[in-house]
Design a protein around this motif. Sequence first.
Motif, PDB file in Angstrom:
ATOM      1  N   THR A 136      71.717  88.652  32.462  1.00 58.28           N
ATOM      2  CA  THR A 136      71.330  87.718  31.404  1.00 58.28           C
ATOM      3  C   THR A 136      70.648  86.492  31.987  1.00 58.28           C
ATOM      4  O   THR A 136      69.613  86.040  31.483  1.00 58.28           O
ATOM      5  CB  THR A 136      72.561  87.306  30.579  1.00 58.28           C
ATOM      6  OG1 THR A 136      73.156  88.472  30.003  1.00 58.28           O
ATOM      7  CG2 THR A 136      72.185  86.329  29.479  1.00 58.28           C
ATOM      8  N   GLY A 137      71.209  85.952  33.072  1.00 58.94           N
ATOM      9  CA  GLY A 137      70.647  84.760  33.690  1.00 58.94           C
ATOM     10  C   GLY A 137      69.223  84.966  34.166  1.00 58.94           C
ATOM     11  O   GLY A 137      68.365  84.078  34.030  1.00 58.94           O
ATOM     12  N   ALA A 138      68.939  86.151  34.702  1.00 51.98           N
ATOM     13  CA  ALA A 138      67.602  86.438  35.207  1.00 51.98           C
ATOM     14  C   ALA A 138      66.570  86.504  34.098  1.00 51.98           C
ATOM     15  O   ALA A 138      65.368  86.373  34.358  1.00 51.98           O
ATOM     16  CB  ALA A 138      67.604  87.750  35.991  1.00 51.98           C
ATOM     17  N   ALA A 139      67.002  86.702  32.859  1.00 47.43           N
ATOM     18  CA  ALA A 139      66.073  86.852  31.736  1.00 47.43           C
ATOM     19  C   ALA A 139      65.808  85.544  30.993  1.00 47.43           C
ATOM     20  O   ALA A 139      65.076  85.540  30.007  1.00 47.43           O
ATOM     21  CB  ALA A 139      66.621  87.883  30.751  1.00 47.43           C
ATOM     22  N   LEU A 140      66.369  84.435  31.466  1.00 48.45           N
ATOM     23  CA  LEU A 140      66.342  83.213  30.667  1.00 48.45           C
ATOM     24  C   LEU A 140      65.141  82.305  30.912  1.00 48.45           C
ATOM     25  O   LEU A 140      64.551  81.775  29.965  1.00 48.45           O
ATOM     26  CB  LEU A 140      67.632  82.403  30.890  1.00 48.45           C
ATOM     27  CG  LEU A 140      68.896  82.967  30.251  1.00 48.45           C
ATOM     28  CD1 LEU A 140      70.086  82.061  30.553  1.00 48.45           C
ATOM     29  CD2 LEU A 140      68.719  83.115  28.748  1.00 48.45           C
ATOM     30  N   SER A 141      64.763  82.066  32.148  1.00 49.52           N
ATOM     31  CA  SER A 141      63.826  80.978  32.440  1.00 49.52           C
ATOM     32  C   SER A 141      62.436  81.213  31.857  1.00 49.52           C
ATOM     33  O   SER A 141      61.931  80.406  31.061  1.00 49.52           O
ATOM     34  CB  SER A 141      63.718  80.765  33.950  1.00 49.52           C
ATOM     35  OG  SER A 141      64.933  80.299  34.477  1.00 49.52           O
ATOM     36  N   TYR A 142      61.778  82.299  32.259  1.00 49.93           N
ATOM     37  CA  TYR A 142      60.385  82.503  31.857  1.00 49.93           C
ATOM     38  C   TYR A 142      60.219  82.605  30.349  1.00 49.93           C
ATOM     39  O   TYR A 142      59.277  82.039  29.791  1.00 49.93           O
ATOM     40  CB  TYR A 142      59.825  83.768  32.515  1.00 49.93           C
ATOM     41  CG  TYR A 142      59.197  83.556  33.877  1.00 49.93           C
ATOM     42  CD1 TYR A 142      59.660  82.573  34.739  1.00 49.93           C
ATOM     43  CD2 TYR A 142      58.140  84.350  34.301  1.00 49.93           C
ATOM     44  CE1 TYR A 142      59.096  82.392  35.985  1.00 49.93           C
ATOM     45  CE2 TYR A 142      57.559  84.176  35.554  1.00 49.93           C
ATOM     46  CZ  TYR A 142      58.035  83.195  36.395  1.00 49.93           C
ATOM     47  OH  TYR A 142      57.468  83.021  37.618  1.00 49.93           O
ATOM     48  N   ALA A 143      61.109  83.323  29.690  1.00 50.20           N
ATOM     49  CA  ALA A 143      60.967  83.514  28.244  1.00 50.20           C
ATOM     50  C   ALA A 143      61.633  82.384  27.471  1.00 50.20           C
ATOM     51  O   ALA A 143      60.973  81.626  26.748  1.00 50.20           O
ATOM     52  CB  ALA A 143      61.547  84.864  27.822  1.00 50.20           C
ATOM     53  N   TYR A 144      62.930  82.244  27.606  1.00 50.69           N
ATOM     54  CA  TYR A 144      63.670  81.307  26.760  1.00 50.69           C
ATOM     55  C   TYR A 144      63.447  79.854  27.154  1.00 50.69           C
ATOM     56  O   TYR A 144      63.391  78.967  26.295  1.00 50.69           O
ATOM     57  CB  TYR A 144      65.154  81.684  26.755  1.00 50.69           C
ATOM     58  CG  TYR A 144      65.382  82.996  26.051  1.00 50.69           C
ATOM     59  CD1 TYR A 144      65.646  83.046  24.691  1.00 50.69           C
ATOM     60  CD2 TYR A 144      65.274  84.201  26.738  1.00 50.69           C
ATOM     61  CE1 TYR A 144      65.812  84.249  24.028  1.00 50.69           C
ATOM     62  CE2 TYR A 144      65.436  85.415  26.090  1.00 50.69           C
ATOM     63  CZ  TYR A 144      65.708  85.431  24.732  1.00 50.69           C
ATOM     64  OH  TYR A 144      65.849  86.630  24.089  1.00 50.69           O
ATOM     65  N   GLY A 145      63.308  79.590  28.451  1.00 50.37           N
ATOM     66  CA  GLY A 145      62.968  78.243  28.875  1.00 50.37           C
ATOM     67  C   GLY A 145      61.606  77.827  28.352  1.00 50.37           C
ATOM     68  O   GLY A 145      61.429  76.727  27.813  1.00 50.37           O
ATOM     69  N   THR A 146      60.630  78.715  28.497  1.00 51.48           N
ATOM     70  CA  THR A 146      59.286  78.444  27.987  1.00 51.48           C
ATOM     71  C   THR A 146      59.312  78.196  26.484  1.00 51.48           C
ATOM     72  O   THR A 146      58.696  77.249  25.975  1.00 51.48           O
ATOM     73  CB  THR A 146      58.347  79.618  28.293  1.00 51.48           C
ATOM     74  OG1 THR A 146      58.189  79.731  29.709  1.00 51.48           O
ATOM     75  CG2 THR A 146      56.976  79.416  27.653  1.00 51.48           C
ATOM     76  N   VAL A 147      60.036  79.035  25.761  1.00 48.40           N
ATOM     77  CA  VAL A 147      60.060  78.948  24.298  1.00 48.40           C
ATOM     78  C   VAL A 147      60.699  77.645  23.823  1.00 48.40           C
ATOM     79  O   VAL A 147      60.151  76.955  22.947  1.00 48.40           O
ATOM     80  CB  VAL A 147      60.798  80.160  23.710  1.00 48.40           C
ATOM     81  CG1 VAL A 147      61.199  79.912  22.262  1.00 48.40           C
ATOM     82  CG2 VAL A 147      59.923  81.399  23.803  1.00 48.40           C
ATOM     83  N   LEU A 148      61.843  77.283  24.380  1.00 51.65           N
ATOM     84  CA  LEU A 148      62.507  76.058  23.925  1.00 51.65           C
ATOM     85  C   LEU A 148      61.661  74.840  24.288  1.00 51.65           C
ATOM     86  O   LEU A 148      61.543  73.900  23.486  1.00 51.65           O
ATOM     87  CB  LEU A 148      63.901  75.960  24.528  1.00 51.65           C
ATOM     88  CG  LEU A 148      64.765  74.790  24.022  1.00 51.65           C
ATOM     89  CD1 LEU A 148      64.856  74.790  22.502  1.00 51.65           C
ATOM     90  CD2 LEU A 148      66.154  74.835  24.646  1.00 51.65           C
ATOM     91  N   HIS A 149      61.063  74.850  25.465  1.00 48.29           N
ATOM     92  CA  HIS A 149      60.166  73.749  25.840  1.00 48.29           C
ATOM     93  C   HIS A 149      58.986  73.674  24.868  1.00 48.29           C
ATOM     94  O   HIS A 149      58.600  72.576  24.425  1.00 48.29           O
ATOM     95  CB  HIS A 149      59.669  73.961  27.271  1.00 48.29           C
ATOM     96  CG  HIS A 149      58.569  73.039  27.691  1.00 48.29           C
ATOM     97  ND1 HIS A 149      58.723  71.667  27.743  1.00 48.29           N
ATOM     98  CD2 HIS A 149      57.273  73.290  28.062  1.00 48.29           C
ATOM     99  CE1 HIS A 149      57.574  71.114  28.138  1.00 48.29           C
ATOM    100  NE2 HIS A 149      56.694  72.075  28.323  1.00 48.29           N
TER     101      HIS A 149
END
Length: 322
Positions: A116-129
């Motif tokens: 789960t952690g590996a899937a967070l930055s590029y997609a979910y971090g980008t989206v929330l930003h």
Amino acid sequence: MRAVLCREFGPPSSLVLGEAPAPRPGPGEVLIRVEAAAANFPDTLIIQGRYQARPPFPFAPGGEVAGSVAALGPGVAGPAPGTRVLAMTGHGGFAELAVAPEGNVVALPDAIDATTGAALSYAYGTVLHALRDRARLRAGETVLVLGAGGGAGLAAVQVARLMGARVIAAASPAKHAACRAAGAEAVIDYTAEGWREALKPLAPEGVEVIFDTVGGPYAEPALRSIAWGGRYLVVGFAAGDIPRLPFNLALLKGCDILGVFYGNAVKRDPAANRALMAQLFDWIAAGALRPAIAETWPLERAPEALQALLERRVTGKIVLVV
């Protein structure tokens, strides 16, 4: 160490699983023992020589990992060795060990597994930003997500709904069910000719926010569908072509065209990114957010994962287990 290596620019089939020297963390860097690494569209570009970064050969693609801290470079105070973390590495993630800048490393709560952690930055971090920091999305607004069936697209559907927005998902028909399951109120087939006509009755006054990861021929019809004072988020160009938009539309619509460069935002303000990731962690802990992971494959299937991304056959994210 084992690594998936790019020895020359080419398609995913040119990648090889082999042995490579273990990297050493330099000043300001953290060495991570990788447990999981996500496959992302930039990985397909970097192996073809079509990305802004061109590492020396041989190199491992893979810009997004989770695992534990193995060692700290000179001048790095933490996280301490053994700490579970996620990180953006730029490249090098498809390997047993990878190096990341200190500011790109975020401690991972024990309740969140490495996949789960590996899937967070590029997609979910980008989206929330994008939605929170750039578009200032407000509850009740309508968001059009282009490429809604991909990793960032599905994340945009989920996060926009969590923020109280109404979501219209634009995706190929095979991905419509996944978009609805992620929270889209309506779906349209943006691969169909004249797809904008299907959008008009869903948003007669236009959409307030457009989240665009695809660019190409889809950008101009989307921009023509924006509401007065809307915000167009330029996130990526998965369609292959960078659109040349007529700027008179921005004038006529009174809208903003906003670039979203999450990686640079993290570099400029790591503390703000840690707070952003904490919000994602809280949503996951509360059961409000479940990252859309389509497949979990072993490291040696990295070429297959990248080929699937190139052919746009992936709904959500593929995570490689190391």
